[in-house]
Design an enzyme around this catalytic site. Structure first.
Site, PDB file in Angstrom:
ATOM      1  N   HIS A  23       0.781  -1.235   0.049  1.00 25.77           N
ATOM      2  CA  HIS A  23      -0.015  -0.058   0.100  1.00 25.77           C
ATOM      3  C   HIS A  23       1.012   1.160   0.140  1.00 25.77           C
ATOM      4  O   HIS A  23       1.834   1.134   0.546  1.00 25.77           O
ATOM      5  CB  HIS A  23      -0.938  -0.142   1.239  1.00 25.77           C
ATOM      6  CG  HIS A  23      -1.603  -1.186   1.373  1.00 25.77           C
ATOM      7  ND1 HIS A  23      -2.676  -1.840   0.613  1.00 25.77           N
ATOM      8  CD2 HIS A  23      -1.787  -2.338   2.248  1.00 25.77           C
ATOM      9  CE1 HIS A  23      -3.357  -2.644   1.067  1.00 25.77           C
ATOM     10  NE2 HIS A  23      -2.807  -3.129   1.936  1.00 25.77           N
ATOM     11  N   ARG A  78      -1.433  -4.612  -6.360  1.00 23.34           N
ATOM     12  CA  ARG A  78      -0.990  -6.234  -6.299  1.00 23.34           C
ATOM     13  C   ARG A  78       0.160  -6.395  -7.111  1.00 23.34           C
ATOM     14  O   ARG A  78       0.491  -5.873  -8.072  1.00 23.34           O
ATOM     15  CB  ARG A  78      -2.143  -6.943  -6.846  1.00 23.34           C
ATOM     16  CG  ARG A  78      -3.520  -6.999  -6.191  1.00 23.34           C
ATOM     17  CD  ARG A  78      -4.272  -7.998  -6.810  1.00 23.34           C
ATOM     18  NE  ARG A  78      -5.762  -7.619  -6.455  1.00 23.34           N
ATOM     19  CZ  ARG A  78      -6.674  -7.257  -7.173  1.00 23.34           C
ATOM     20  NH1 ARG A  78      -6.395  -6.818  -8.346  1.00 23.34           N
ATOM     21  NH2 ARG A  78      -7.594  -6.896  -6.486  1.00 23.34           N
TER      22      ARG A  78
HETATM   23 ZN    ZN Z   1      -2.848  -4.907   3.102  1.00 23.45          ZN
END
Ligand code: ZN
Length: 318
Positions: free
Chosen positions: A100, A195
């Site tokens: 993140h 991702r």
């Molecule tokens: Zn996470």
């Protein structure tokens, strides 16, 4: 009593995920939308899924709206949006390996979203369960080369977990829950995930999930820095209070209540999630029952309150 000091109970909402399962129903008794339910958004003001107030004068309101309209309930906390998000995650299958962004990067690249620093309390897991936490690359060149060659086993660090473990996961940390892990997550209120790797999985329609390799490389901390925390304990009248983290975005505790536990709400607001057992909470002459799977907020200025029973809670505040 002053109704603005009363406890706000929250109705969670649920998110289906390809890696989800049925533990949110089996363990917590929630009504889940399908057998692929991955996430309970228990205390959320995020537009992608807001919890609804269940009781009192604000019944039926979404938490994010209440936060904007009644900021004094939250001690006029210095954030335009409700800052935290509490979830319970049922990883029936492996989650994608992800990372993140921090606030700065998310603000610039994700329409003003917050960054995402998160942390996990392991409620339950299978024997030999693992997570991915960190990576082995010493330099960005090595990190990129391993990704390009698909050398995931060499790149990713696997860590075994057991119930009661706690992990602090700052933005920039490469991570993934693996199958058989049930956690309570406290995080910044953000839904931005990059991702890196999804095990080459395909969905029912034969499509792979989107990857975000460039952004992942941009935001990953290289080399990985291990910031695992050392819990601190104290006991009061038979109740054990564990402090897991007092960090920039949140503080997180566990309360193992046996009997009667008195405390004072002197933060902007306090979030509680019952993860085991049952009892009640008393505040300002009102008594509310508490049971496993309940989530609540004690607002600003509530003062003294008492929790009674035999129950475990994860408690947090910004
Ligand atoms: Zn996470």
């Amino acid at each position: 009593m002053n109704y603005k000091r009363d406890i706000l109970f929250l109705e969670p909402i649920f998110q289906e995920r390809i890696w989800g399962g049925t533990k949110l129903a089996d363990e917590f008794g929630y009504e889940i939308p399908s057998e692929l339910t991955g996430e309970c958004w228990a205390v959320s003001g995020h537009p992608n899924g807001q919890s609804i107030i269940k009781n009192g004068p604000f019944e039926g309101m979404a938490l994010g709206d209440l936060y904007v309209e009644e900021r004094d309930l939250f001690g006029n906390y210095d954030s335009e949006k409700f800052p935290l998000l509490t979830k319970i995650l049922d990883a029936n299958q492996d989650l994608s390996v992800q990372v993140h962004p921090n606030d700065e990067y998310a603000h610039a690249h994700e329409n003003g979203e917050l960054g995402k620093t998160e942390c996990w309390y392991v409620i339950d897991c299978e024997k030999d369960a693992e997570i991915i936490f960190g990576h082995t690359a010493e330099t960005k060149e090595e990190f990129v080369a391993r990704i390009e060659k698909g050398e995931w086993n060499q790149l990713l660090t696997r860590v075994s977990v057991k119930p009661g473990d706690f992990f602090y996961v700052p933005s920039g940390t490469i991570h993934a829950l693996c199958s058989g892990v049930l956690i309570l997550e406290t995080q910044q209120s953000s839904d931005t995930t990059y991702r890196v790797y999804d095990y080459d999985r395909k969905d029912k329609e034969g499509n792979a999930r989107e990857l975000h390799i460039e952004k992942s490389i941009d935001v990953s901390t290289i080399p990985h820095t291990n910031v695992n925390v050392t819990p601190e304990f104290f006991e009061q009248d038979g109740t054990k209070v564990t402090t897991y983290v007092n960090a920039e975005y949140f503080s997180v505790y566990k309360w193992d209540v046996i009997g009667s536990f008195e405390s004072v709400q002197d933060k902007h607001f306090l979030i509680g999630s019952v993860i085991e057992g049952s009892g009640e909470v008393k505040l300002d002459g009102a008594t509310h029952p508490l049971k496993k799977g309940d989530h609540f907020i004690i607002p600003f200025g509530a003062g003294e309150f008492t929790i009674e029973g035999d129950l475990q809670l994860i408690v947090s505040h910004p």
